[in-house]
Design a protein around this motif. Structure first.
Motif, mmCIF file in Angstrom:
data_model
loop_
_atom_site.group_PDB
_atom_site.id
_atom_site.type_symbol
_atom_site.label_atom_id
_atom_site.label_comp_id
_atom_site.label_asym_id
_atom_site.label_seq_id
_atom_site.Cartn_x
_atom_site.Cartn_y
_atom_site.Cartn_z
ATOM 1 N N GLN A 113 0.775 -1.131 0.016
ATOM 2 C CA GLN A 113 -0.095 0.085 0.055
ATOM 3 C C GLN A 113 0.877 1.264 0.023
ATOM 4 O O GLN A 113 0.400 2.035 -0.713
ATOM 5 N N LYS A 114 2.028 1.384 0.617
ATOM 6 C CA LYS A 114 2.844 2.487 0.718
ATOM 7 C C LYS A 114 3.393 2.677 -0.725
ATOM 8 O O LYS A 114 3.522 3.932 -1.335
ATOM 9 N N GLN B 99 0.691 4.005 -3.100
ATOM 10 C CA GLN B 99 0.464 5.535 -2.977
ATOM 11 C C GLN B 99 1.581 6.422 -3.667
ATOM 12 O O GLN B 99 0.975 7.462 -4.254
ATOM 13 N N THR C 185 0.114 11.096 3.865
ATOM 14 C CA THR C 185 -0.050 9.835 3.340
ATOM 15 C C THR C 185 0.646 8.895 3.861
ATOM 16 O O THR C 185 0.438 7.584 4.500
ATOM 17 N N TRP C 186 2.018 9.187 4.148
ATOM 18 C CA TRP C 186 2.973 8.293 4.749
ATOM 19 C C TRP C 186 3.292 8.527 6.486
ATOM 20 O O TRP C 186 3.661 7.804 7.045
#
Length: 260
Positions: free
Chosen positions: A166-167, A170, A253-254
């Protein structure tokens, strides 16, 4: 007299290597530092220096260096370092894409120049934008900010945390942001050129005996150059706006953010 236990020296070397691989991959992917303009030995030496500074302040779990699992850890650090540097590469390519789109709109797409950093031929306006964003990146200490984010990444992506798809997905979605902002930069020029072309089309329809096409091309080119000259005044503000959006994206996001 200073005495070093071989086991302690081995543990110190092992704990240093994993951050060094991440930092080295980061500088390989970071624009300017990872280009052909920077000597490989200088890049390795700078990565070594940063790793020496960062290693004492991060948590490194114990691993057996002579095992397949350690190779997986090295691959993990290389991927994470590359991803961190690639974020700024997207920012640089945003302006390069905007320059290439603007060159096509201005009728200057045929004007090509060699990019010494990447060894390819690009549109002259794209190379111009790349040079400007490189100066803005260094002039505003963007490289120091990214090194701080790299150090903070050891908290978000701890060593041995594994690969979470998922990281990285993104990061792929960030490509849409790059195209959106590039089109946003070129949009005023595109609309203005469209209005000029429509105006020349009306004149050509009203007076067919006039050679409008021979007149329209230099007029559009001169107007486009004037547009680039006007935009030069606000270039730094545009860069700072997009750089702030990148850092906000990393924070939102992160979850990576700086203390200061």
């Amino acid at each position: 007299m200073l005495e070093l236990n071989p086991d302690e020296l081995l543990n110190l070397t092992i704990s240093f290597l994993l951050p060094f691989f991440r930092i080295g991959a980061f500088f390989m992917a970071l624009p300017l530092f990872g280009s052909r303009l920077v000597n490989a030995r200088a890049r390795v030496a700078f990565s070594f220096l940063v790793a020496v500074i960062v290693t004492p302040v991060i948590d490194i779990p114990d691993y057996d260096p002579v095992s397949p699992a350690y190779i997986v850890l090295i691959a993990e650090q290389l991927v994470i370092g590359f991803v961190m540097g690639f974020v700024i590469t997207i920012l640089f390519q945003l302006f390069s894409l905007a320059g290439q789109l603007a060159a096509m709109k201005a009728g200057l797409g045929f004007a090509m120049s060699n990019d010494p950093a990447n060894g390819i031929s690009v549109a002259t306006l794209g190379q111009y934008y790349l040079s400007m964003v490189a100066l803005a990146f260094l002039g505003t200490d963007g490289h120091l900010v990214m090194i701080e984010y790299l150090a903070e990444s050891f908290n978000y992506w701890p060593i041995g945390g594994g690969f979470e798809s998922q990281k990285y997905w993104q990061l792929v979605l960030l490509g849409s942001w790059m195209f959106e902002k590039a089109l946003l930069i070129v949009m005023p020029l595109a609309i203005a050129v469209l209005v000029i072309n429509l105006s020349f089309g009306i004149v050509a329809k009203a007076s067919p005996q006039l050679n409008i096409f021979a007149l329209g091309f230099p007029v559009i080119m001169l107007f486009s150059l004037f547009f680039f000259w006007v935009m030069l005044e606000d270039f730094l503000d545009i860069y700072l706006l997009f750089f702030r959006e990148v850092t906000d994206w990393m924070k939102g996001t992160w979850g990576i953010q700086l203390n200061g």
